[in-house]
Design an enzyme around this catalytic site. Structure first.
Site, short mmCIF file in Angstrom:
data_model
loop_
_atom_site.label_atom_id
_atom_site.label_comp_id
_atom_site.label_asym_id
_atom_site.label_seq_id
_atom_site.Cartn_x
_atom_site.Cartn_y
_atom_site.Cartn_z
N GLY A 246 -3.99 -7.40 -10.65
CA GLY A 246 -3.33 -8.21 -11.67
C GLY A 246 -1.95 -7.68 -11.97
O GLY A 246 -1.33 -7.00 -11.14
N SER A 247 -1.48 -7.94 -13.16
CA SER A 247 -0.13 -7.54 -13.54
C SER A 247 -0.08 -6.06 -13.90
O SER A 247 -1.09 -5.43 -14.19
CB SER A 247 0.33 -8.36 -14.75
OG SER A 247 -0.45 -8.02 -15.89
N GLY A 251 -2.68 -3.44 -15.89
CA GLY A 251 -2.99 -2.09 -15.42
C GLY A 251 -2.74 -1.02 -16.46
O GLY A 251 -3.47 -0.03 -16.54
N GLU A 268 -4.27 -2.48 -8.14
CA GLU A 268 -3.31 -3.20 -7.31
C GLU A 268 -2.58 -4.15 -8.24
O GLU A 268 -3.08 -5.22 -8.58
CB GLU A 268 -4.04 -3.95 -6.18
CG GLU A 268 -3.12 -4.30 -5.01
CD GLU A 268 -2.32 -5.56 -5.27
OE1 GLU A 268 -1.11 -5.43 -5.61
OE2 GLU A 268 -2.87 -6.66 -5.15
N CYS A 302 1.18 -11.46 -4.53
CA CYS A 302 1.65 -10.15 -4.97
C CYS A 302 2.66 -9.58 -3.99
O CYS A 302 3.48 -8.73 -4.36
CB CYS A 302 0.48 -9.19 -5.18
SG CYS A 302 -0.70 -9.18 -3.83
#
Length: 515
Positions: A246-247, A251, A268, A302
């Site tokens: 995700g963003s 994170g 990630e 991404c």
């Protein structure tokens, strides 16, 4: 739902076609409820179905079942666990057309990308089957006579997976296939924007489990809902390893929580990816590579190319050609043949793109394209990809906007452009287009790109499952998929065995108690 199985895609609405696929794949009616969370298609904006969400109590119970399943699954020999993944790969092959189409309908990807995502699932199953016979440890030289020192690898426990909408099924498979052959169980919290593809994947898993026989109940669980359900997975001490995609903002919240309870994190996160076009570049090759990397998946990968540094000597040859491509690319319903750019996932993505372009104009950027694209029958949020010529790397260029915006800047000096390339928070993926061996080698060296992926003469993609996928800095440092990423799902033990009748100590230590 079963009555829709015979609906023809050519005559069906998005909702009808999606429900027919769900029925064919065996998703039960119990997964849906009139008051459930609406599952929308970005193609038309219509509601496909209302999905029954997991309650907090059900989520905790599912983690408990997964924990119990792990204790049984870990005792099964790894090659036997690999047989389950082999069967899963077979079921995915059989369901590829349906599941790939569902990815298109729910995530808005063009047809070839939807099918390609399912192919990634199949590929990682193949990889994991081979891995099930290669979970190697080392034998290590020891200084003590009549001793053997070695390392062994053991399953870790429940593996949590939190995935994003842009790869609604592939990211789960990268983690699940490896975790399962390693002996872990898996609890998956998919994006609330792509619940239907998760339900379909779970139905396919259950088909494979039925063929395998003897799969412990709870080995693969799915939690459906929003942030509060994800937090339960993050906070539960029975989940020793969690992979979250995700963003970077997500994170920053997940990482400290996992660290607080000493859980293992595979993060990630964001990727403000760049490419460099050097003086010697094959410009035809670069043009094709840049176009897909920047506009594919409507800029919602991404690994999407977001920053482009072009050498002064080739800038005026390449950039006008790129602008022309941006003006001619086919935008529209991703189900239609020839479409290359489908819709953005939702209104928030569109608004984020508009804000970034406004900020770029204020910073002196020249915007080509952008804005709402209305020449399409479907009622989704379609936009024109934007190419923005920027005077320098500033403002919105320094952050990731999850939309099809490519910022283009000139450069003259190789060392300076490497510094600019690395001057952002994220460190996921990168590439250089050059026929100069020294530049290519320097780019992938320790003094070059600081990203987890560094490519030469292709875009910043990391799609092949044989390589570890992930990045550095604000991308989180995690690795999924190939190479030795399997080690993240296991725990290592160092073992020393004394097969002699003396007890020598290491480093020459003497401790004689006169026994």
């Amino acid at each position: 739902m079963s009555a829709l199985q015979s609906v023809s895609p050519s005559s069906a609405s998005v909702a009808e076609e999606a429900r027919a696929i769900l029925a064919r794949l065996g998703v039960p009616d119990s997964a849906f409820a009139p008051t459930g969370r609406p599952a929308l298609s970005p193609i038309t904006g219509e509601v496909i179905a209302h999905v029954r969400e997991t309650t907090p109590e059900e989520a905790k119970a599912a983690i408990g079942r997964a924990d119990a399943a792990f204790k049984a699954w870990r005792t099964i020999p790894a090659p036997k666990r690999g047989e389950f993944i082999r069967l899963l790969g077979e079921e995915l092959r059989a369901a590829k057309d349906d599941l790939g189409r569902l990815v298109t309908l729910e995530a808005g990807k063009i047809v070839s990308e939807g099918l390609g995502e399912v192919q990634e699932m199949i590929d990682i199953c193949d990889f994991a089957v081979g891995l099930s016979r290669q979970l190697y440890g080392l034998t290590i030289a020891t200084e003590r006579a009549d001793h053997r020192m070695m390392e062994t690898w053991h399953p870790l426990g429940v593996c949590g997976v939190i995935s994003a909408f842009n790869f609604p099924v592939a990211v789960w498979s990268w983690n699940a296939a490896l975790a399962l052959v390693c002996g872990d169980s898996v609890v998956w919290k998919p994006s609330e924007k792509t619940l239907l593809t998760a339900l379909a994947t779970q139905a396919i898993v259950e088909r494979a489990a039925k063929r395998y026989g003897g799969v412990p109940e709870g080995l693969c669980e799915v939690l459906l809902g929003g942030r509060e359900i994800g937090e339960i997975l993050v906070d539960d001490h029975r989940v020793p390893v969690l992979s979250a995609t995700g963003s970077t903002a997500m994170g920053r919240q997940v990482g400290p929580k996992l660290a607080q309870r000493f859980a293992r994190a595979i993060l990630e996160l964001g990727g403000n990816n760049a490419a460099i076009v050097a003086p010697s570049a094959d410009l035809d090759l670069a043009l094709r590579g840049i176009a897909f990397a920047a506009m594919g998946t409507a800029g919602q990968r991404c690994t999407t190319l977001r920053r482009l540094f072009v050498h002064d000597s080739v800038y005026d040859q390449l950039v006008p050609r790129l602008v022309k491509v941006y003006g001619s690319v086919k935008i529209g319903d991703p189900r239609e043949q020839g479409t290359l750019v489908g819709p953005l996932i939702d209104k928030a993505a569109f608004e984020g793109m508009e804000r970034a372009l406004d900020e770029a104009r204020t910073a002196g950027g020249k915007v080509h394209g952008g804005g709402r694209y209305t020449d399409v029958a479907a009622d989704g949020l379609y936009v024109r990809p934007a190419l923005v010529e920027m005077p320098k790397q500033t403002g919105p260029v320094l952050r990731e906007t999850f939309a099809p915006i490519l910022y283009v800047m000139r450069y003259t000096d190789f060392d300076e452009v490497i510094e600019q390339h690395n001057a952002v928070g994220a460190g996921l993926s990168s590439s250089i287009f050059t026929l100069n061996m020294r530049e290519a080698e320097a780019f992938i060296s320790v003094t070059g790109s600081d990203c987890g992926i560094a490519n030469v003469n292709i875009g910043p993609s990391g799609a092949e499952i044989g390589g570890a996928f992930g990045g550095e800095k604000e991308t989180g440092g995690g690795r999924e998929s190939g190479s030795d990423s399997w080690k993240a799902y296991m725990r290592r033990a160092t073992n020393t065995i004394n097969y002699g009748n003396t007890l020598p100590l290491a480093q020459g230590v003497k401790f004689d108690v006169g026994a």
